[in-house]
Design a protein around this motif. Structure first.
Motif, PDB file in Angstrom:
ATOM      1  N   SER A  91       0.841  -1.188   0.000  1.00 23.17           N
ATOM      2  CA  SER A  91       0.000   0.000   0.000  1.00 23.17           C
ATOM      3  C   SER A  91       0.880   1.244   0.000  1.00 23.17           C
ATOM      4  N   LEU A  92       0.238   2.373  -0.302  1.00 15.86           N
ATOM      5  CA  LEU A  92       0.898   3.673  -0.292  1.00 15.86           C
ATOM      6  C   LEU A  92       0.199   4.572   0.727  1.00 15.86           C
ATOM      7  N   ALA A  93       0.942   5.521   1.249  1.00 10.79           N
ATOM      8  CA  ALA A  93       0.385   6.533   2.140  1.00 10.79           C
ATOM      9  C   ALA A  93       1.095   7.842   1.841  1.00 10.79           C
ATOM     10  N   PHE A  94       0.462   8.962   2.158  1.00 10.60           N
ATOM     11  CA  PHE A  94       1.134  10.243   1.954  1.00 10.60           C
ATOM     12  C   PHE A  94       0.663  11.296   2.944  1.00 10.60           C
ATOM     13  N   SER A  95       1.487  12.351   3.027  1.00 12.71           N
ATOM     14  CA  SER A  95       1.129  13.548   3.796  1.00 12.71           C
ATOM     15  C   SER A  95       1.428  14.765   2.937  1.00 12.71           C
ATOM     16  N   PHE A  96       0.632  15.810   3.120  1.00  7.50           N
ATOM     17  CA  PHE A  96       0.820  17.089   2.436  1.00  7.50           C
ATOM     18  C   PHE A  96       0.718  18.161   3.510  1.00  7.50           C
ATOM     19  N   VAL A  97       1.851  18.777   3.839  1.00  6.79           N
ATOM     20  CA  VAL A  97       1.913  19.679   4.993  1.00  6.79           C
ATOM     21  C   VAL A  97       2.623  20.987   4.656  1.00  6.79           C
ATOM     22  N   ASP A  98       2.429  21.974   5.521  1.00 14.98           N
ATOM     23  CA  ASP A  98       3.014  23.308   5.373  1.00 14.98           C
ATOM     24  C   ASP A  98       3.862  23.636   6.600  1.00 14.98           C
ATOM     25  N   HIS A  99       5.166  23.463   6.466  1.00 13.31           N
ATOM     26  CA  HIS A  99       6.063  23.816   7.565  1.00 13.31           C
ATOM     27  C   HIS A  99       6.239  25.329   7.675  1.00 13.31           C
ATOM     28  N   ASP A 100       5.975  26.079   6.597  1.00 14.21           N
ATOM     29  CA  ASP A 100       6.076  27.540   6.652  1.00 14.21           C
ATOM     30  C   ASP A 100       4.971  28.152   7.507  1.00 14.21           C
ATOM     31  N   ALA A 101       4.016  27.333   7.939  1.00 17.40           N
ATOM     32  CA  ALA A 101       2.957  27.823   8.835  1.00 17.40           C
ATOM     33  C   ALA A 101       3.454  27.980  10.272  1.00 17.40           C
ATOM     34  N   ILE A 102       4.606  27.412  10.583  1.00 14.69           N
ATOM     35  CA  ILE A 102       5.101  27.457  11.963  1.00 14.69           C
ATOM     36  C   ILE A 102       5.246  28.888  12.489  1.00 14.69           C
ATOM     37  N   PRO A 103       5.882  29.818  11.758  1.00 15.86           N
ATOM     38  CA  PRO A 103       5.989  31.183  12.286  1.00 15.86           C
ATOM     39  C   PRO A 103       4.636  31.893  12.416  1.00 15.86           C
ATOM     40  N   VAL A 104       3.654  31.461  11.624  1.00  9.40           N
ATOM     41  CA  VAL A 104       2.336  32.102  11.635  1.00  9.40           C
ATOM     42  C   VAL A 104       1.452  31.557  12.761  1.00  9.40           C
ATOM     43  N   GLY A 105       1.362  30.224  12.857  1.00  3.60           N
ATOM     44  CA  GLY A 105       0.435  29.618  13.809  1.00  3.60           C
ATOM     45  C   GLY A 105       1.077  28.817  14.924  1.00  3.60           C
ATOM     46  N   GLY A 106       2.397  28.573  14.820  1.00  5.77           N
ATOM     47  CA  GLY A 106       3.086  27.851  15.875  1.00  5.77           C
ATOM     48  C   GLY A 106       3.257  26.367  15.638  1.00  5.77           C
ATOM     49  N   PHE A 107       2.745  25.847  14.515  1.00  4.79           N
ATOM     50  CA  PHE A 107       2.880  24.424  14.225  1.00  4.79           C
ATOM     51  C   PHE A 107       2.777  24.180  12.721  1.00  4.79           C
ATOM     52  N   THR A 108       3.236  23.015  12.293  1.00  2.00           N
ATOM     53  CA  THR A 108       3.094  22.603  10.899  1.00  2.00           C
ATOM     54  C   THR A 108       1.612  22.377  10.621  1.00  2.00           C
ATOM     55  N   TRP A 109       1.140  22.942   9.514  1.00  2.00           N
ATOM     56  CA  TRP A 109      -0.272  22.802   9.147  1.00  2.00           C
ATOM     57  C   TRP A 109      -0.427  21.586   8.241  1.00  2.00           C
ATOM     58  N   ILE A 110      -1.318  20.681   8.617  1.00  2.00           N
ATOM     59  CA  ILE A 110      -1.595  19.473   7.843  1.00  2.00           C
ATOM     60  C   ILE A 110      -2.743  19.783   6.880  1.00  2.00           C
ATOM     61  N   HIS A 111      -2.509  19.564   5.590  1.00  2.00           N
ATOM     62  CA  HIS A 111      -3.531  19.824   4.572  1.00  2.00           C
ATOM     63  C   HIS A 111      -4.211  18.572   4.053  1.00  2.00           C
ATOM     64  N   TRP A 112      -3.484  17.422   4.061  1.00  2.00           N
ATOM     65  CA  TRP A 112      -4.086  16.214   3.515  1.00  2.00           C
ATOM     66  C   TRP A 112      -3.277  15.016   3.962  1.00  2.00           C
ATOM     67  N   LEU A 113      -3.962  13.987   4.429  1.00  2.00           N
ATOM     68  CA  LEU A 113      -3.352  12.709   4.799  1.00  2.00           C
ATOM     69  C   LEU A 113      -4.160  11.597   4.146  1.00  2.00           C
ATOM     70  N   ALA A 114      -3.460  10.613   3.612  1.00  2.00           N
ATOM     71  CA  ALA A 114      -4.157   9.460   3.039  1.00  2.00           C
ATOM     72  C   ALA A 114      -3.296   8.214   3.203  1.00  2.00           C
ATOM     73  N   ALA A 115      -3.951   7.081   3.374  1.00  2.00           N
ATOM     74  CA  ALA A 115      -3.262   5.805   3.575  1.00  2.00           C
ATOM     75  C   ALA A 115      -4.061   4.685   2.919  1.00  2.00           C
ATOM     76  N   ASN A 116      -3.431   3.519   2.843  1.00  2.00           N
ATOM     77  CA  ASN A 116      -4.024   2.311   2.272  1.00  2.00           C
ATOM     78  C   ASN A 116      -4.475   2.508   0.825  1.00  2.00           C
ATOM     79  N   ILE A 117      -3.664   3.277   0.092  1.00  2.00           N
ATOM     80  CA  ILE A 117      -3.871   3.453  -1.345  1.00  2.00           C
ATOM     81  C   ILE A 117      -3.288   2.212  -2.026  1.00  2.00           C
ATOM     82  N   PRO A 118      -3.986   1.640  -2.998  1.00  2.00           N
ATOM     83  CA  PRO A 118      -3.454   0.440  -3.660  1.00  2.00           C
ATOM     84  C   PRO A 118      -2.047   0.684  -4.222  1.00  2.00           C
ATOM     85  N   ALA A 119      -1.190  -0.305  -4.058  1.00  2.00           N
ATOM     86  CA  ALA A 119       0.215  -0.201  -4.490  1.00  2.00           C
ATOM     87  C   ALA A 119       0.350  -0.050  -5.997  1.00  2.00           C
TER      88      ALA A 119
END
Length: 169
Positions: A47-75
């Motif tokens: 299977s495949l999994a992924f993350s799509f995140v914004d580390h540049d959000a740290i100075p703005v909001g104090g943490f990495t902003w998570i935009h999309w997570l997905a898992a168990n995608i067919p290989a």
């Protein structure tokens, strides 16, 4: 393994981000996910999994902003089409993004457990996409958190691929 996301001069198209027109948003959020091209998945991948995140959000909001997570995608997946997050065109289990946390307090799963596009408040941000080839399917349920995914993939990663795109302010 390789992964690519179509861009215009290195940036996501307006449709997938802050510049989306109101008809392409839901509750003010850009929710049409971008297409993803995948190649060179290693033998033995289950299977495949992924993350799509914004580390540049740290100075703005104090943490990495998570935009999309997905898992168990067919290989065997070589392309995840546009808007797959909302349409279910590719089987996947989607996790919570940062709108689900206490900072925003959104409760609608159409927003919290799907793609929510870049919306940088201060300047252009760099968004990191990371794809994992795994030797198993993950024991995750819809609405899982990023830390749960990291725990579940430990010891199961066969390969990773990364790319970065710009989200315009």
């Amino acid at each position: 393994m390789q992964v690519s996301i179509p861009t215009i001069d290195g940036a996501l198209a307006a449709l997938y981000s802050k510049q989306a027109v109101p008809a392409q948003t839901y509750k003010g959020h850009p929710i049409i996910s971008f297409p993803i091209n995948i190649s060179g998945v290693p033998a033995g991948t289950h299977s495949l999994a992924f993350s799509f995140v914004d580390h540049d959000a740290i100075p703005v909001g104090g943490f990495t902003w998570i935009h999309w997570l997905a898992a168990n995608i067919p290989a065997t997946t070589t392309q995840i089409p546009e808007n797959a997050s909302q349409t279910g065109a590719i089987p996947m289990i989607q996790g919570n993004n940062s709108t689900a946390g206490g900072y925003v307090g959104e409760t609608d799963p159409k927003v919290t457990q799907h793609y929510v596009g870049p919306y940088p408040p201060d300047k252009d941000h760099r968004y990191s996409f990371k794809l994992f080839a795994l030797d198993t399917e993950l024991p995750l349920q819809s609405g899982y958190w990023l830390n749960e995914c990291h725990d579940a993939i430990t010891g199961h990663v066969l390969a990773t691929a990364k790319t970065q795109v710009i989200g315009r302010a």
